[in-house]
Scaffold this active site. Structure first.
Site, PDB file in Angstrom:
ATOM      1  N   LYS A  80       0.860  -1.196   0.000  1.00  0.00           N
ATOM      2  CA  LYS A  80       0.000   0.000   0.000  1.00  0.00           C
ATOM      3  C   LYS A  80       0.891   1.239   0.000  1.00  0.00           C
ATOM      4  O   LYS A  80       1.959   1.235   0.617  1.00  0.00           O
ATOM      5  CB  LYS A  80      -0.864   0.002   1.266  1.00  0.00           C
ATOM      6  CG  LYS A  80      -2.060   0.899   1.189  1.00  0.00           C
ATOM      7  CD  LYS A  80      -3.251   0.188   0.564  1.00  0.00           C
ATOM      8  CE  LYS A  80      -4.440   1.123   0.449  1.00  0.00           C
ATOM      9  NZ  LYS A  80      -5.622   0.451  -0.096  1.00  0.00           N
ATOM     10  N   GLY A 181     -20.787   6.797   4.904  1.00  0.00           N
ATOM     11  CA  GLY A 181     -19.878   7.248   3.857  1.00  0.00           C
ATOM     12  C   GLY A 181     -20.447   6.949   2.487  1.00  0.00           C
ATOM     13  O   GLY A 181     -20.588   5.784   2.108  1.00  0.00           O
ATOM     14  N   VAL A 182     -20.813   8.020   1.755  1.00  0.00           N
ATOM     15  CA  VAL A 182     -21.401   7.822   0.424  1.00  0.00           C
ATOM     16  C   VAL A 182     -20.494   8.431  -0.648  1.00  0.00           C
ATOM     17  O   VAL A 182     -20.914   9.242  -1.462  1.00  0.00           O
ATOM     18  CB  VAL A 182     -22.849   8.371   0.337  1.00  0.00           C
ATOM     19  CG1 VAL A 182     -23.785   7.473   1.127  1.00  0.00           C
ATOM     20  CG2 VAL A 182     -22.931   9.813   0.836  1.00  0.00           C
ATOM     21  N   GLY A 183     -19.233   8.013  -0.602  1.00  0.00           N
ATOM     22  CA  GLY A 183     -18.271   8.447  -1.623  1.00  0.00           C
ATOM     23  C   GLY A 183     -18.366   7.523  -2.818  1.00  0.00           C
ATOM     24  O   GLY A 183     -19.452   7.087  -3.209  1.00  0.00           O
ATOM     25  N   VAL A 185     -17.543   4.277  -3.368  1.00  0.00           N
ATOM     26  CA  VAL A 185     -18.158   2.957  -3.185  1.00  0.00           C
ATOM     27  C   VAL A 185     -19.561   3.095  -2.592  1.00  0.00           C
ATOM     28  O   VAL A 185     -20.524   2.508  -3.093  1.00  0.00           O
ATOM     29  CB  VAL A 185     -17.296   2.060  -2.265  1.00  0.00           C
ATOM     30  CG1 VAL A 185     -17.949   0.691  -2.116  1.00  0.00           C
ATOM     31  CG2 VAL A 185     -15.885   1.912  -2.816  1.00  0.00           C
TER      32      VAL A 185
HETATM   33  P1  NAD Z   1     -14.255   7.935  -0.858  1.00  0.00           P
HETATM   34  O1  NAD Z   1     -13.234   8.859  -0.314  1.00  0.00           O
HETATM   35  O2  NAD Z   1     -14.752   8.153  -2.237  1.00  0.00           O
HETATM   36  O3  NAD Z   1     -15.536   7.894   0.106  1.00  0.00           O
HETATM   37  C1  NAD Z   1     -15.446   7.883   1.483  1.00  0.00           C
HETATM   38  C2  NAD Z   1     -16.594   8.734   2.003  1.00  0.00           C
HETATM   39  O4  NAD Z   1     -16.626   8.639   3.428  1.00  0.00           O
HETATM   40  C3  NAD Z   1     -16.428  10.215   1.665  1.00  0.00           C
HETATM   41  O5  NAD Z   1     -17.635  10.705   1.104  1.00  0.00           O
HETATM   42  C4  NAD Z   1     -16.131  10.858   3.013  1.00  0.00           C
HETATM   43  O6  NAD Z   1     -16.605  12.185   3.116  1.00  0.00           O
HETATM   44  C5  NAD Z   1     -16.888   9.928   3.936  1.00  0.00           C
HETATM   45  N1  NAD Z   1     -16.482  10.008   5.340  1.00  0.00           N
HETATM   46  C6  NAD Z   1     -15.238  10.216   5.866  1.00  0.00           C
HETATM   47  N2  NAD Z   1     -15.294  10.233   7.202  1.00  0.00           N
HETATM   48  C7  NAD Z   1     -16.596  10.011   7.538  1.00  0.00           C
HETATM   49  C8  NAD Z   1     -17.299   9.907   8.761  1.00  0.00           C
HETATM   50  N3  NAD Z   1     -16.680  10.017   9.925  1.00  0.00           N
HETATM   51  N4  NAD Z   1     -18.632   9.673   8.722  1.00  0.00           N
HETATM   52  C9  NAD Z   1     -19.288   9.550   7.553  1.00  0.00           C
HETATM   53  N5  NAD Z   1     -18.665   9.647   6.361  1.00  0.00           N
HETATM   54  C10 NAD Z   1     -17.351   9.881   6.346  1.00  0.00           C
HETATM   55  O7  NAD Z   1     -13.641   6.462  -0.698  1.00  0.00           O
HETATM   56  P2  NAD Z   1     -14.143   5.128  -1.384  1.00  0.00           P
HETATM   57  O8  NAD Z   1     -13.292   4.845  -2.555  1.00  0.00           O
HETATM   58  O9  NAD Z   1     -15.614   5.156  -1.532  1.00  0.00           O
HETATM   59  O10 NAD Z   1     -13.734   4.053  -0.275  1.00  0.00           O
HETATM   60  C11 NAD Z   1     -14.476   3.919   0.925  1.00  0.00           C
HETATM   61  C12 NAD Z   1     -13.814   2.881   1.819  1.00  0.00           C
HETATM   62  O11 NAD Z   1     -13.767   1.625   1.140  1.00  0.00           O
HETATM   63  C13 NAD Z   1     -12.363   3.190   2.213  1.00  0.00           C
HETATM   64  O12 NAD Z   1     -12.100   2.698   3.500  1.00  0.00           O
HETATM   65  C14 NAD Z   1     -11.551   2.395   1.202  1.00  0.00           C
HETATM   66  O13 NAD Z   1     -10.252   2.075   1.668  1.00  0.00           O
HETATM   67  C15 NAD Z   1     -12.410   1.178   1.065  1.00  0.00           C
HETATM   68  N6  NAD Z   1     -12.219   0.474  -0.191  1.00  0.00           N
HETATM   69  C16 NAD Z   1     -12.416   1.137  -1.364  1.00  0.00           C
HETATM   70  C17 NAD Z   1     -12.245   0.470  -2.561  1.00  0.00           C
HETATM   71  C18 NAD Z   1     -12.486   1.147  -3.872  1.00  0.00           C
HETATM   72  O14 NAD Z   1     -12.593   0.436  -4.907  1.00  0.00           O
HETATM   73  N7  NAD Z   1     -12.622   2.464  -3.915  1.00  0.00           N
HETATM   74  C19 NAD Z   1     -11.849  -0.879  -2.561  1.00  0.00           C
HETATM   75  C20 NAD Z   1     -11.686  -1.542  -1.339  1.00  0.00           C
HETATM   76  C21 NAD Z   1     -11.862  -0.838  -0.160  1.00  0.00           C
END
Ligand code: NAD
Length: 350
Positions: A80, A181-183, A185
Site C-alpha cells: 500500500k 460514507g457515500v463516496g 463505493v
Molecule cells: P471515498 O473517499 O470516495 O468515500 C469515502 C466517504 O466517506 C467520503 O464521502 C467521506 O466524506 C466519507 N467520510 C469520511 N469520514 C466520515 C465519517 N466520519 N462519517 C461519515 N462519512 C465519512 O472512498 P471510497 O473509494 O468510496 O472508499 C471507501 C472505503 O472503502 C475506504 O475505507 C476504502 O479504503 C475502502 N475500499 C475502497 C475500494 C475502492 O474500490 N474504492 C476498494 C476496497 C476498499
C-alpha cells in the site's frame, strides 16, 4: 517513530519513505508480502494528524492487501502507498508524477492503483513514470477504470450473503441498511441496494457527496455520529477504518455489519465482541475485494468486464464458507478469514 516495535508491524518485507522537495510529496510505501506475487494495493492520500498515523495506516493497509489478494485467489502479494496530504503540497499532476517515480524505483515489487483521495486521472500521471500501475481509464469492454463500482457490486453481493446467513432472508427487499460514507463505493452501493428494495439511511461528512447520492437515490440522511447506532438491519461502513471498537460495538442495534471500508475493526478482539453480541461481521478484506479483482484483471491484461463480473460473483461464496466455519466453531469471522488467508499464503509459498 519506532518501526520494528510498532504494534502494526507484522514482518513487513520492506518499508519505503519518499520525499520530493519540488512537489512536496511525502509518501510511504509498505510492502507486506510478495509471497504470492508482486505487492499490489492502492494509494491513499489523506491528511494524517501525525507521521505515526500515516505509518500505522500503511502497515495495516498493506497487511490487509496481502490477505485480501490471497483470499481472492489473485497472483499478488500485499502493499500500500500512503501520501501524507498537506496544504503546502496540493494535488497536482507533478505530485503524482513524483509518486510514479517512487513506484518505478521499486522495480515492480509494488503495483499501485487508486484508493481514498486518489482518482483515475491521478493514476494517469503515475503511468507517465511507471508501468507498475493499474486503475487506468477503461477502453471499450476491457477490464479497467475506476475500481469502486466493482467494490460496490462485491459489497452488495456480500450483504445479500450475510443477510441470508444471519437473518435467513433471500433478499434485501424491505430491509433498512445504514451506509456510513457515500463516496465512490458508498454511492454506488446505495443505488444497488435501492434497486433491490432496501430502505437507506446514510451519513457523510461531505455535503456534496450527500447531495449527489440524494439526487440519484431516495435516502434519509442522519448524523455521522449516529449512523452506526441506527435502527437498521445492516450497517455498511464505507468511510474509513477503526469504526468497530469496544466503545461503539455495545451500542450497535443492527445484526449484520457488511461494508467496504478497510480495517473496520479497531483491534482483533473487536471481532470477538461482535460475535458475543451475535452481530454477523463480513470480514472487510473479503467483502471489499471487487476493486482489486478489477484492478488485477486490468493489470494482467486481455481481460473483459465479464471476467471481472464472474470473479466478483465469487465473493459471496467465500463469505458463505467463512460464515459457516464461524457458526460451526464459534470463532469470530475475522479470525476464520485470517486463518484462511494464512493457509493460502503458506500453500502458495511452497
Ligand atoms: P471515498 O473517499 O470516495 O468515500 C469515502 C466517504 O466517506 C467520503 O464521502 C467521506 O466524506 C466519507 N467520510 C469520511 N469520514 C466520515 C465519517 N466520519 N462519517 C461519515 N462519512 C465519512 O472512498 P471510497 O473509494 O468510496 O472508499 C471507501 C472505503 O472503502 C475506504 O475505507 C476504502 O479504503 C475502502 N475500499 C475502497 C475500494 C475502492 O474500490 N474504492 C476498494 C476496497 C476498499
Amino acid at each position: 517513530m519506532g518501526v520494528f516495535d510498532h504494534h502494526e508491524f507484522d514482518d513487513h518485507e520492506s518499508l519505503h519513505f519518499f520525499s520530493d522537495k519540488a512537489t512536496g510529496l511525502q509518501a510511504i510505501i509498505a510492502i507486506h508480502s510478495t509471497a504470492l506475487g508482486p505487492a499490489a494495493g492502492g494509494c491513499r492520500r489523506w491528511m494524517y494528524s501525525s507521521n505515526t498515523d500515516a505509518l500505522t495506516d500503511a502497515l495495516r493497509l498493506s497487511r490487509g492487501m496481502t490477505y485480501k489478494n490471497a483470499v481472492a485467489e489473485l497472483p499478488f502479494g500485499g502493499g500500500k502507498a500512503v501520501i501524507l496530504a498537506n496544504n503546502a503540497a496540493p494535488k497536482s499532476p507533478e505530485l503524482f508524477s513524483a509518486l510514479g517515480r517512487a513506484v518505478a524505483s521499486l522495480g515492480g515489487r509494488y503495483i499501485t492503483a487508486e484508493d481514498v483521495g486518489v482518482s483515475v486521472e491521478d493514476m494517469r500521471h503515475v503511468q507517465q513514470q511507471t508501468e507498475f500501475v493499474s486503475g487506468l481509464p477503461q477502453s471499450g469492454t476491457n477490464a479497467g477504470g475506476d475500481p469502486s463500482p466493482w467494490t460496490a457490486v462485491g459489497v452488495f453481493l456480500g450483504i445479500q450473503a450475510a443477510v441470508k446467513s444471519r437473518l435467513n432472508l433471500d433478499s434485501c427487499e424491505g430491509l433498512t441498511v445504514a451506509v456510513q460514507g457515500v463516496g465512490h463505493v458508498g454511492g454506488h452501493l446505495c443505488r444497488l441496494l435501492h434497486e433491490a428494495g432496501a430502505k437507506l439511511l446514510v451519513a457523510d461528512v461531505n455535503r456534496d457527496n450527500l447531495k449527489s447520492v440524494g439526487e440519484k437515490t431516495p435516502v434519509k440522511v442522519i448524523a455521522p455520529s449516529e449512523i452506526l447506532y441506527a435502527d437498521a438491519d445492516v450497517i455498511a461502513p464505507c468511510a474509513l477504518g477503526n469504526v468497530l471498537s469496544s466503545a461503539t460495538i455495545s451500542r450497535i442495534k443492527a445484526k449484520v455489519i457488511a461494508g467496504a471500508a478497510n480495517n473496520q475493526l479497531s483491534t482483533e478482539a473487536d471481532g470477538a465482541r461482535l460475535t458475543e453480541r451475535e452481530i454477523l461481521y463480513a470480514p472487510d478484506y473479503v467483502i471489499n475485494a471487487g476493486g482489486i479483482i478489477s484492478v488485477s484483471h486490468e493489470y494482467l491484461g486481455k481481460s473483459s468486464e465479464d471476467q471481472v463480473r464472474n470473479d466478483v460473483a465469487k465473493i459471496p461464496q467465500r463469505l458463505d464458507l467463512i460464515f459457516a466455519e464461524s457458526k460451526k466453531t464459534g470463532r469470530p469471522t475475522n479470525e476464520v478469514a485470517d486463518k484462511l488467508a494464512r493457509r493460502i499464503i503458506a500453500a502458495g509459498k511452497k
